[in-house]
Design an enzyme around this catalytic site. Structure first.
Site, mmCIF file in Angstrom:
data_model
loop_
_atom_site.group_PDB
_atom_site.id
_atom_site.type_symbol
_atom_site.label_atom_id
_atom_site.label_comp_id
_atom_site.label_asym_id
_atom_site.label_seq_id
_atom_site.Cartn_x
_atom_site.Cartn_y
_atom_site.Cartn_z
ATOM 1 C CG ASP A 195 2.517 6.292 2.151
ATOM 2 O OD1 ASP A 195 2.276 5.080 1.974
ATOM 3 O OD2 ASP A 195 3.681 6.746 2.211
ATOM 4 C CG HIS A 205 -0.313 -0.153 2.541
ATOM 5 N ND1 HIS A 205 -0.995 -0.033 3.731
ATOM 6 C CD2 HIS A 205 0.975 -0.414 2.877
ATOM 7 C CE1 HIS A 205 -0.170 -0.223 4.743
ATOM 8 N NE2 HIS A 205 1.031 -0.455 4.256
ATOM 9 C CG HIS A 206 3.888 1.937 2.377
ATOM 10 N ND1 HIS A 206 3.130 2.795 3.149
ATOM 11 C CD2 HIS A 206 4.245 0.909 3.192
ATOM 12 C CE1 HIS A 206 3.046 2.292 4.379
ATOM 13 N NE2 HIS A 206 3.706 1.155 4.427
ATOM 14 C CB ALA A 207 4.078 1.115 -4.531
ATOM 15 C CG HIS A 230 -1.459 6.667 6.364
ATOM 16 N ND1 HIS A 230 -1.049 7.522 5.366
ATOM 17 C CD2 HIS A 230 -2.811 6.667 6.334
ATOM 18 C CE1 HIS A 230 -2.120 8.036 4.785
ATOM 19 N NE2 HIS A 230 -3.197 7.537 5.342
#
Ligand SMILES: [Zn+2]
Length: 386
Positions: free
Chosen positions: A186, A144-146, A184
């Protein structure tokens, strides 16, 4: 029933959940010192099979996405850089600075394009297969950060974003994304902030990398970010589930739910200071299953203790299928857990016996911290006006 019929559930006529896995995860490592040196998805596959919970007709091999398919969100330049870095096993300083690859967090490693492209391929295919409704589990997903043009936080491609774009392309209009990873989301918020047809809910540890997702960050109205204090316990997660996550999903009435079920918010994980037991995650999964949304995709995410992530995510699959988790594992499953190694980790030296013999942690209930109650109140007030 013929060979070509899809597997059907026993009573309600809905398809039984599918499991997306791949052998690419089995021996892939980000490097000897990286948190992602441990096996994770292969443990879930092996444990689920040892339990008799993963018959061949429920398993799908994840297809590797073609670079062109990834350009629905990622930039062609970045995709080229990733493939070139995998082929050459090195990057120039310019590429490292521009695309965030070849860093300590996002290292050069053997499958650095093929592995994320496999997770992305499964997420894209899941969106298509769910066009007619159903439930899919993809524990290799949840990166979920890429970002569109950069790797970020161990994530090279953002398969949750790709799944949501695929779901939308296949007919889902209103998509709810729920993220219970310790960090989170992001990258996902970057992709969907301000989109009134997307609801984003993230529960993540306060004051932890990437330091985004503040309580006041509403992403233009569609994002509900709840930073939670250290020591978050099962009772607190149950309150978050019942007073924020479920009411928001009820109010939004999504056509599709994507649940990122990162396993790094449990007490045994080395990268967070949250203290959930895996019961907390399973209870969220069960409650979301019970909503009977037309489409549900459950993804993995973080999780850096090989025993806790393998046990938690195998329990997610059991929960998705309504299977009873036994108090003590049969010998075949115990063998899978006893074969795991966690080098260069203090807790890997003398693992407690229950990491080998059980899936379920002892519950970790406790008091509700005042700060959490206050912050939840702010979000539920927003929800009531939404
Ligand atoms: Zn995480």
């Amino acid at each position: 029933m013929t060979d070509t019929d899809p597997p059907q559930g026993p009573s309600d006529g809905k398809s039984l959940p599918l499991f997306f896995g791949s052998e690419i995860y089995r021996h892939s490592s980000y490097g000897a010192h990286h948190p992602l040196r441990v096996p994770r998805v292969s443990t879930v596959m092996d444990l689920s099979r040892a339990m008799g919970w993963l018959p061949p007709d429920r398993y799908r091999n994840s297809p590797r996405a073609k670079p062109a398919a990834l350009t629905i969100w990622h930039t062609p330049d970045y995709l080229s850089a990733l493939q070139e870095a995998e082929a050459r096993q090195e990057v120039s300083p310019e590429t490292r600075d521009r695309h965030g690859i070849g860093t300590v967090s996002n290292p050069i490693y053997g499958e650095m394009f093929r592995r994320p492209a496999t997770a992305a391929g499964a997420s894209l295919l899941a969106g298509e297969l769910l066009a007619g409704g159903g439930v899919i589990y993809h524990p290799g997903g949840g990166t979920h950060h890429a970002l569109p043009d950069r790797a970020n936080g161990f994530c090279y491609l953002n398969d949750p974003v790709l799944a949501m774009l695929s779901l939308r392309r296949a007919g889902a209009q209103r998509i709810a994304y729920v993220d219970i990873d310790a960090h989170h989301c992001d990258g996902v918020e970057h992709g969907f902030a301000g989109d009134p047809d997307t609801l984003l809910i993230s529960v993540h540890e306060d004051r932890r990398w990437p330091f985004t997702g503040a309580l006041s960050d509403d992403g233009g109205g569609n994002c509900f970010n709840l930073p939670v204090p250290r020591g978050l316990n099962d009772s607190e997660m149950a309150l978050i589930r019942d007073s924020l996550i479920l009411p928001a999903l009820h109010a939004f009435r999504p056509d599709a739910i994507v649940l990122q079920c990162g396993a790094d918010a449990v007490e045994e994980d080395p990268l967070s200071r949250l203290t959930l037991s895996n019961n907390a995650h399973w209870a969220v999964v069960r409650a979301i299953m019970d909503l009977n949304a037309p489409r549900l995709l459950v993804l993995g995410g973080g999780g850096y203790n090989p025993w806790s992530v393998g046990r938690l995510w195998t329990g997610v699959w059991a929960t998705m299928n309504g299977l009873e988790i036994p108090d003590r594992l049969p010998p075949e499953a115990e063998t899978v857990l006893r074969a795991l190694r966690w080098d260069k980790a203090r807790r890997g030296k003398n693992p407690p016996d229950h990491w080998f013999t059980t899936l379920r942690d002892a519950p970790r209930d406790g008091p509700i911290q005042d700060q959490l109650r206050h912050d939840l109140g702010r979000l539920t007030a927003r929800l009531s006006r939404w």
